[in-house]
Structures are given as C-alpha cells and as structure tokens.
Design a protein around this motif. Structure first.
Motif, PDB file in Angstrom:
ATOM      1  N   ALA A 312       0.854  -1.186   0.000  1.00 33.89           N
ATOM      2  CA  ALA A 312       0.000   0.000   0.000  1.00 33.89           C
ATOM      3  C   ALA A 312       0.887   1.232   0.000  1.00 33.89           C
ATOM      4  CB  ALA A 312      -0.899   0.015   1.235  1.00 33.89           C
ATOM      5  N   PRO A 313       0.412   2.363  -0.497  1.00 36.93           N
ATOM      6  CA  PRO A 313       1.187   3.605  -0.403  1.00 36.93           C
ATOM      7  C   PRO A 313       1.322   4.028   1.051  1.00 36.93           C
ATOM      8  CG  PRO A 313      -1.039   4.054  -1.137  1.00 36.93           C
ATOM      9  CD  PRO A 313      -0.899   2.562  -1.134  1.00 36.93           C
ATOM     10  N   SER A 314       2.253   4.929   1.315  1.00 43.85           N
ATOM     11  CA  SER A 314       2.459   5.386   2.696  1.00 43.85           C
ATOM     12  C   SER A 314       1.229   6.120   3.225  1.00 43.85           C
ATOM     13  CB  SER A 314       3.690   6.294   2.777  1.00 43.85           C
ATOM     14  OG  SER A 314       3.532   7.404   1.895  1.00 43.85           O
ATOM     15  N   GLU A 315       0.537   6.814   2.337  1.00 43.64           N
ATOM     16  CA  GLU A 315      -0.724   7.442   2.709  1.00 43.64           C
ATOM     17  C   GLU A 315      -1.594   7.583   1.463  1.00 43.64           C
ATOM     18  OE1 GLU A 315       0.237  12.209   2.549  1.00 43.64           O
ATOM     19  OE2 GLU A 315       0.356  11.181   4.488  1.00 43.64           O
ATOM     20  N   LEU A 316      -2.883   7.771   1.685  1.00 43.95           N
ATOM     21  CA  LEU A 316      -3.827   7.864   0.585  1.00 43.95           C
ATOM     22  C   LEU A 316      -3.966   9.303   0.107  1.00 43.95           C
ATOM     23  CD1 LEU A 316      -6.606   5.517   1.999  1.00 43.95           C
ATOM     24  CD2 LEU A 316      -4.708   4.915   0.481  1.00 43.95           C
ATOM     25  N   ASP A 317      -4.574   9.446  -1.054  1.00 42.17           N
ATOM     26  CA  ASP A 317      -4.790  10.759  -1.648  1.00 42.17           C
ATOM     27  C   ASP A 317      -6.282  10.921  -1.918  1.00 42.17           C
ATOM     28  OD1 ASP A 317      -5.042  12.899  -3.673  1.00 42.17           O
ATOM     29  OD2 ASP A 317      -2.859  12.837  -3.690  1.00 42.17           O
ATOM     30  N   VAL A 318      -6.809  12.103  -1.606  1.00 37.44           N
ATOM     31  CA  VAL A 318      -8.249  12.316  -1.811  1.00 37.44           C
ATOM     32  C   VAL A 318      -8.611  12.384  -3.290  1.00 37.44           C
ATOM     33  CG1 VAL A 318      -8.628  13.472   0.386  1.00 37.44           C
ATOM     34  CG2 VAL A 318      -7.929  14.809  -1.598  1.00 37.44           C
ATOM     35  N   ASN A 319      -7.638  12.634  -4.131  1.00 35.77           N
ATOM     36  CA  ASN A 319      -7.915  12.762  -5.566  1.00 35.77           C
ATOM     37  C   ASN A 319      -7.451  11.552  -6.367  1.00 35.77           C
ATOM     38  OD1 ASN A 319      -8.947  15.465  -5.322  1.00 35.77           O
ATOM     39  ND2 ASN A 319      -6.823  16.152  -5.041  1.00 35.77           N
ATOM     40  N   ARG A 320      -7.215  10.434  -5.676  1.00 31.92           N
ATOM     41  CA  ARG A 320      -6.658   9.276  -6.377  1.00 31.92           C
ATOM     42  C   ARG A 320      -7.179   7.993  -5.742  1.00 31.92           C
ATOM     43  NH1 ARG A 320      -1.055   9.379  -4.803  1.00 31.92           N
ATOM     44  NH2 ARG A 320      -1.721   8.090  -3.055  1.00 31.92           N
ATOM     45  N   ASP A 321      -7.521   7.038  -6.592  1.00 33.75           N
ATOM     46  CA  ASP A 321      -7.868   5.704  -6.108  1.00 33.75           C
ATOM     47  C   ASP A 321      -6.586   4.897  -5.975  1.00 33.75           C
ATOM     48  OD1 ASP A 321     -10.540   6.283  -6.072  1.00 33.75           O
ATOM     49  OD2 ASP A 321     -10.967   5.391  -8.028  1.00 33.75           O
ATOM     50  N   ASP A 322      -6.440   4.188  -4.872  1.00 29.57           N
ATOM     51  CA  ASP A 322      -5.268   3.351  -4.654  1.00 29.57           C
ATOM     52  C   ASP A 322      -5.687   1.893  -4.510  1.00 29.57           C
ATOM     53  OD1 ASP A 322      -2.897   5.161  -4.408  1.00 29.57           O
ATOM     54  OD2 ASP A 322      -4.162   6.071  -2.859  1.00 29.57           O
ATOM     55  N   THR A 323      -4.803   0.996  -4.959  1.00 33.42           N
ATOM     56  CA  THR A 323      -5.036  -0.435  -4.801  1.00 33.42           C
ATOM     57  C   THR A 323      -4.224  -0.942  -3.620  1.00 33.42           C
ATOM     58  OG1 THR A 323      -5.426  -0.741  -7.169  1.00 33.42           O
ATOM     59  CG2 THR A 323      -4.866  -2.701  -5.886  1.00 33.42           C
ATOM     60  N   ILE A 324      -4.907  -1.573  -2.680  1.00 30.98           N
ATOM     61  CA  ILE A 324      -4.273  -2.103  -1.477  1.00 30.98           C
ATOM     62  C   ILE A 324      -4.278  -3.633  -1.554  1.00 30.98           C
ATOM     63  CG2 ILE A 324      -4.262  -2.089   1.047  1.00 30.98           C
ATOM     64  CD1 ILE A 324      -4.061   0.684  -0.235  1.00 30.98           C
ATOM     65  N   LYS A 325      -3.113  -4.228  -1.343  1.00 33.30           N
ATOM     66  CA  LYS A 325      -3.010  -5.690  -1.321  1.00 33.30           C
ATOM     67  C   LYS A 325      -3.018  -6.157   0.135  1.00 33.30           C
ATOM     68  CE  LYS A 325       0.002  -7.828  -3.971  1.00 33.30           C
ATOM     69  NZ  LYS A 325       1.316  -8.362  -4.445  1.00 33.30           N
ATOM     70  N   LEU A 326      -3.879  -7.147   0.421  1.00 31.27           N
ATOM     71  CA  LEU A 326      -3.958  -7.714   1.761  1.00 31.27           C
ATOM     72  C   LEU A 326      -3.860  -9.224   1.689  1.00 31.27           C
ATOM     73  CD1 LEU A 326      -6.575  -5.403   1.508  1.00 31.27           C
ATOM     74  CD2 LEU A 326      -6.107  -5.494   3.965  1.00 31.27           C
ATOM     75  N   THR A 327      -3.327  -9.833   2.734  1.00 27.29           N
ATOM     76  CA  THR A 327      -3.197 -11.284   2.781  1.00 27.29           C
ATOM     77  C   THR A 327      -3.763 -11.825   4.087  1.00 27.29           C
ATOM     78  OG1 THR A 327      -0.986 -11.188   3.766  1.00 27.29           O
ATOM     79  CG2 THR A 327      -1.120 -11.230   1.358  1.00 27.29           C
ATOM     80  N   ARG A 328      -4.263 -13.027   4.006  1.00 27.38           N
ATOM     81  CA  ARG A 328      -4.740 -13.736   5.197  1.00 27.38           C
ATOM     82  C   ARG A 328      -4.789 -15.211   4.875  1.00 27.38           C
ATOM     83  NH1 ARG A 328     -10.798 -13.088   7.642  1.00 27.38           N
ATOM     84  NH2 ARG A 328     -11.250 -14.622   6.020  1.00 27.38           N
ATOM     85  N   ASN A 329      -4.175 -15.995   5.742  1.00 27.79           N
ATOM     86  CA  ASN A 329      -4.278 -17.454   5.583  1.00 27.79           C
ATOM     87  C   ASN A 329      -3.848 -17.896   4.186  1.00 27.79           C
ATOM     88  OD1 ASN A 329      -4.912 -20.076   6.371  1.00 27.79           O
ATOM     89  ND2 ASN A 329      -7.072 -19.881   5.741  1.00 27.79           N
ATOM     90  N   ARG A 330      -2.715 -17.306   3.710  1.00 27.52           N
ATOM     91  CA  ARG A 330      -2.121 -17.622   2.416  1.00 27.52           C
ATOM     92  C   ARG A 330      -3.006 -17.246   1.232  1.00 27.52           C
ATOM     93  NH1 ARG A 330       0.567 -23.597   3.655  1.00 27.52           N
ATOM     94  NH2 ARG A 330       1.854 -22.924   5.421  1.00 27.52           N
TER      95      ARG A 330
END
Length: 650
Positions: A312-330
């Motif tokens: 994930a980026p260090s912080e989000l931007d109000v004018n931009r969509d960001d893609t966040i990768k998350l993991t759980r249980n492989r």
C-alpha cells in the motif's frame, strides 16, 4: 456495540497468531467461533437485564400541552427517532421531522403508509404491535421500539395524534428503550443493525438508505455532535413532564481537540457489520471469504477480520484511487480505496465503496441471495426479479440500479460467461439530496470550530425552569396593545412587552449564538441575534445596555431593543411578527400613518444593495420606533427601543 467490536478484534488477532503457525483450519474455526460467540453474547445481553413492566399508555400525560412539558423530555424523545427521521431527509429536531404545514409532510405521510399507520388509530395499533412483538436479539428489539417511536412521532407531525396522545404512548416506549439499552450509542447501533437486517430481507430501503443511517448514527455519537447533537442529553434522565438535563452543567467552553489526535475516527470505530447476509442484493451486504461486510466500509474493517496489509502507499490521496493488497491465511486480495478527506489519509481509514470480485483473487465472494461466481445466470436473475430491482440486460452482463433515488449512482454489474455468473461489481454511493458521503464524514472531524458552546447553553437555558428551586415566572399572558406607547410585540401567537428578557425569548422559541453567560461590560451595549424556532427566515436582532457599574451577564440585563426586517434571506410569509393594532410587514406607509398618526421622516436612509429604504420615526417619552419603508411605500422593517433607565433625554 463498540465494546463488542473491540472484543471481537482481540479474538480475531488471536486467531491470526494461530494461522501464523501454519494451522489454517484452526484459524478459520477460531475466527468463526469468536464471531458467533460475540453475536450470541450481544443477543443475550438484553435478556440479562432485570426489566420492569411498563404499561403501554401513561395517562399522566393526558393534560399535557406543548407549553407545559419539559423541553428536555421532548429532546429525549427526539433522540430515539433521530437516525430514522434524518434518514428520511427530514429534521430530527422536529417531532416527526417537519411541521404539518411544510412541503415535506408528504415524506412523513409516505412513511406512515409504509408502516400501515394511515390514521391515528392505525398508528397506535402499529406502534403497540411492534412493542409487543416477540424478540430474541437486541437489534430486533431496538428496531421495533425505534420504529414505534418514529410512527408515533410521524403521526403527531401529520396531525393524526394530539400532543398529549403522542406523549401518552411515546414516553412508555422511551422508558423501555432506556431500561433495555445502555446508552443512545448502544440503542442507535442496534437500531441501525435491525434496519440493516430488514433491508437485507427486502422489507424496506436499500444499501444507500442503510449507509445514510449508519453515517448519521456515527455522527450523533461523534465528538462533533457533543455540544448540540441528537444525543446531547442525559441518557438516564427521569422521563417525566418536569424532566431536566444535567448534561450541560459541567461542559467546557472549548473542547480539548488535541487530546483526540491519534484517535481512530468515529466512522471507523462505529462501523456496523451485517449480522446476516440476507436475500436482497440491493442491501449493500457482501460476504468475502466467510466475513460479512456492508459496503461502504474501510480497510480497517478488513484488518479487524485478520487481513494484513502487504502492499500500500504510505498514505492515501483524496484525488486518487489506490489499490491495497492484503493477505490472510495464504490468500491474497486487492481492494480499491480512497481517502475521504485530507484529514483521513491513513491507509487503514481508506474508504471502500467499490468491490470487483475479479480483483479479489482466490476467495469466495457472495451477494445476498447466494449470488456468486459459477451459479446459473438465470438463477441470479430470479433473485433480482424477486426484489424488483431495476435491471438493464446487456449482451454479456446485467446492470442493476440499487437505489430509487435519482441522485444515487449505486449499482451492481454482474458479468455472464457461458450462462454462468463470471464476476460482479458492487458499488454503493451513499447520497441524500445533493450531499454525499465524504461531506457527512467530514462533519465528524475533531475540529474545535464544530463545537457550539453557546448553542449548548441556549438549549440548557430553555429548561432551567424545571430544576428544583428554579425561579421562573414564564411569559405573562398579554394582549397586543392598540397603542405603540405600550411597546407590545406579537411573535407568532405570543405577545411580549419591551423590555423583555433573554430567558423569555428562549422560551418563545429563539435560538441564539450568544449564551446567557456572555459578559457585558459597564456602560456598554451588546447586540445579539437569533432565529425564531430555528427558522432562517425569522432572524431578529436584540440589544441590551448594561447601565450598572459592574460587568453583568447577558441573561441578567433587560432586552430593550428589537430589530426585524424582511430583507436579506427573510420572506414575509415565514415571518410571524406584528406590532400595535396587529400591523404586519407589507402594510403601506399610509396604513401606518392612518393607525399611528403622522410619522417623522428621517434625514437618514439605508441602501441595502437592492433598494433605497427611507426611515420614519415615532417617538415617545418611553422610547421610539423606526419604520423602514420602501420607495413605493411598503413597510418592510422596524426598530423598536424602550428606555431601561431614567436618562430618556439622551
């Protein structure tokens, strides 16, 4: 409810630790058991209380009128319906949401029709049925009691119930809410959960209406509503006709916003997860890898369920969509998110209002009605048709419009491949009128400018008269005089006489920005303004003069001056103001002089940017009047001043 959320988070994190050791099945079972136990404990909480039997009707309110009942009692009742009333786009500060003469009374009548309460008798029957309905869970009970309160309030608002009838039935329901829930926060969370369940089963509303109520509940418990919000009153206050609130007694003039820095915002703390997935695809509910969510939600809701942020980026931007990768249980998922405002750029507060199953990877995702990838498209369409969701069939997909609100863009897009559901997108935009989600969340920001101490003191002053030992004389019963020399003024249906008092103006229905505790220095005058019953069209200005040798509180000084005008935002038809002989605005100069004699034209005039106003004066040993007259002779404003000391020659 939020306490349970904390406990559930702790249990979830324990399960994550197990997963880290490679024990996959233990993680899944532990997480599932933790959730089930938390839900069972919550559902059982209401049954653990020792409940006192409360009759459905309280005859002690049979002689009550709007003028002899504590303002705090009414405010307590308003708090029970605030989420639902505001959720309909109405005003929670009015019983039922509006006045019977307002245009939006149709919204109230529609609500009554939806609840089979088309007249007063039907409303009482519907409310009683809800109160007496069997229940097993706290949220079922909260929803039933809250709906009963809303029906009674709407029925009074529509003119189907008299005020005393409303109180006789609404106060007992309020007492049930008070004894069965711990706080307005607890009650409101459960009410919204109950509403969410009804929408999930297709009984009423849609995802946007759920989301709007969630946001409102969060706003009402947020610090921004601390001074004058719906829940700014003692929850455990005795619900009587003489009730008084001590909520404001120790209130600081300025909130310590610094101490709130680093606190998770209320829209994250107060998130309400679905109890069940339901059958209605338009509810906004979704199941992701065994966990239930209501869209929109935040990244933190995923991490609370054991997902770990990996990219994930260090912080989000109000004018931009960001893609966040998350993991759980492989397993890995990718979620699109954005910052709702400059104040909330932390990744965990990222706002998720768009779910695309094509990016969620190897996890099972289901919509209500068990719509999921791989099912027959015709079966999915049967679910859609069952709930009469607006449906546009396309070549290889189905586009569903969730909300019936013309300003709402919420939708579901289901793609088809070889007669099967391939993937789907769920997008929920919570709109009401012209305001959208980020604007509602912004109101929760802990900013000192959001806290109105003066407004809190105004509310407090209105019900100080109910305190034991309080000295209150009330507004004397007066008739409007035929003579200007008597300085009587009629506002709405009540007549007051100058000099009056700050307290009388409060009792009359004015709302002021300056509190009664405002200090006025010796030999100084202080001008303050207020809106009558909160009506922006009925703003008036008042002046006090401290003739003493020591500083004094605004509330202790006689009010000797009033200025009223139909200019600016004022509109005559909404301006309930009369002077001697019942003269109203829009009379003519000839009318004034016929009734009061020849008036003296002043050398001064006033250009308000639209028209040149001439001043005509009437003077007496007791005080003076200045009439504002337009060029064509229409009476459009007045200043009235009565002397409060012996220096009349000045």
């Amino acid at each position: 409810m939020k306490k349970k959320m904390v406990e559930l988070t702790a249990l979830s994190m324990s399960a994550v630790l197990l997963a880290g050791c490679g024990v996959t099945t233990i993680h899944d079972e532990a997480l599932k058991a933790a959730k089930e136990n938390a839900q069972k404990e919550e559902a059982a909480e209401i049954d653990k209380k020792e409940l006192v039997d409360i009759p459905l009707v309280d005859d002690s309110f049979s002689d009550c009128t709007e003028s002899n009942v504590s303002n705090d009692l009414v405010r307590w009742l308003l708090a029970t319906t605030a989420v639902e009333v505001q959720g309909q786009g109405l005003d929670w500060q009015q019983i039922g949401g509006t006045k019977s003469t307002a245009e939006d009374i149709e919204t109230v009548k529609k609500y009554l029709n939806e609840n089979n309460a088309k007249d007063g008798d039907a409303a009482l029957e519907a409310a009683s049925a809800l109160v007496e309905e069997d229940y097993t869970k706290a949220y079922e009970r909260a929803y039933n009691l809250g709906t009963a309160e809303s029906i009674l309030a709407a029925s009074y608002c529509a003119g189907d119930l008299e005020f005393n009838q409303y109180l006789m039935h609404a106060v007992p329901v309020a007492k049930m809410i008070q004894q069965e829930f711990d706080s307005f926060d607890d009650y409101g969370d459960n009410y919204v959960t109950g509403y969410m369940c009804h929408v999930g089963q297709g009984d009423c509303g849609d995802a946007s209406r759920v989301g709007y109520r969630v946001v409102l509940q969060q706003a009402f418990v947020g610090m921004a509503a601390y001074y004058d919000g719906a829940y700014a009153i003692d929850y455990d206050m005795e619900l009587t006709g003489e009730a008084y609130s001590t909520y404001f007694d120790e209130m600081p003039e300025e909130v310590d916003t610094k101490s709130l820095e680093g606190k998770a915002p209320e829209f994250v703390q107060g998130y309400i997860a679905p109890i069940e997935l339901g059958e209605n695809p338009a509810s906004g509910n979704i199941e992701i890898d065994g966990d239930l969510y209501h869209v929109p939600f935040t990244i933190k809701q995923l991490t609370d369920n054991g997902w770990e942020i990996k990219d994930a980026p260090s912080e989000l931007d109000v004018n931009r969509d960001d893609t966040i990768k998350l993991t759980r249980n492989r397993k890995t998922i990718k979620v699109t998110t954005e910052a709702i405002s400059e104040g909330y750029t932390d990744v965990q507060y990222g706002f998720v209002d768009y779910i695309d199953t094509a990016t969620l990877g190897d996890v099972e995702v289901s919509l209500p009605g068990d719509i999921k990838s791989g099912m027959d498209m015709e079966d999915a369409k049967d679910v859609i048709d069952k709930f009469e969701i607006e449906n546009d069939d396309m070549t290889d997909s189905v586009l569903l419009y969730i909300s019936d609100d013309s300003d709402n863009k919420s939708k579901i897009c289901i793609t088809e491949e070889d007669g099967k559901v391939s993937s789907f997108v769920l997008f929920v935009s919570v709109l009401n009128g012209q305001q959208n989600m980020d604007q509602y969340y912004t109101t929760l920001k802990e900013d000192g400018s959001n806290y109105s101490y003066a407004q809190a003191m105004t509310i407090k002053a209105k019900t100080d008269k109910y305190r034991p030992g309080a000295e209150y004389t009330g507004i004397p019963e007066l008739a409007l005089s035929d003579s200007l020399d008597d300085f009587t003024i009629q506002i709405d249906n009540t007549v007051i006489q100058l000099p009056t008092t700050y307290q009388q103006l409060l009792e009359l229905g004015f709302i002021f920005d300056d509190s009664a505790d405002t200090i006025v220095q010796p030999d100084e005058q202080f001008e303050f303004s207020g809106y009558y019953l909160g009506n922006e069209y009925s703003k008036m200005n008042f002046i006090v003069i401290n003739n003493g040798e020591e500083e004094a509180k605004l509330g202790d000084i006689p009010v000797q001056y009033v200025r009223a005008t139909i200019f600016g935002f004022n509109e005559y038809q909404d301006y309930p103001f009369k002077i001697a002989q019942g003269v109203e605005f829009e009379a003519t100069l000839d009318d004034l002089q016929e009734k009061y004699g020849t008036l003296t034209k002043s050398d001064n005039s006033f250009d308000n940017g639209y028209v040149q106003l001439d001043y005509y004066t009437y003077e007496t040993e007791k005080g003076w009047y200045t009439f504002w007259v337009q060029p064509e002779g229409m009476y459009s404003g007045v200043e009235i001043n009565v002397y409060t000391n012996k220096k009349t020659e000045e």
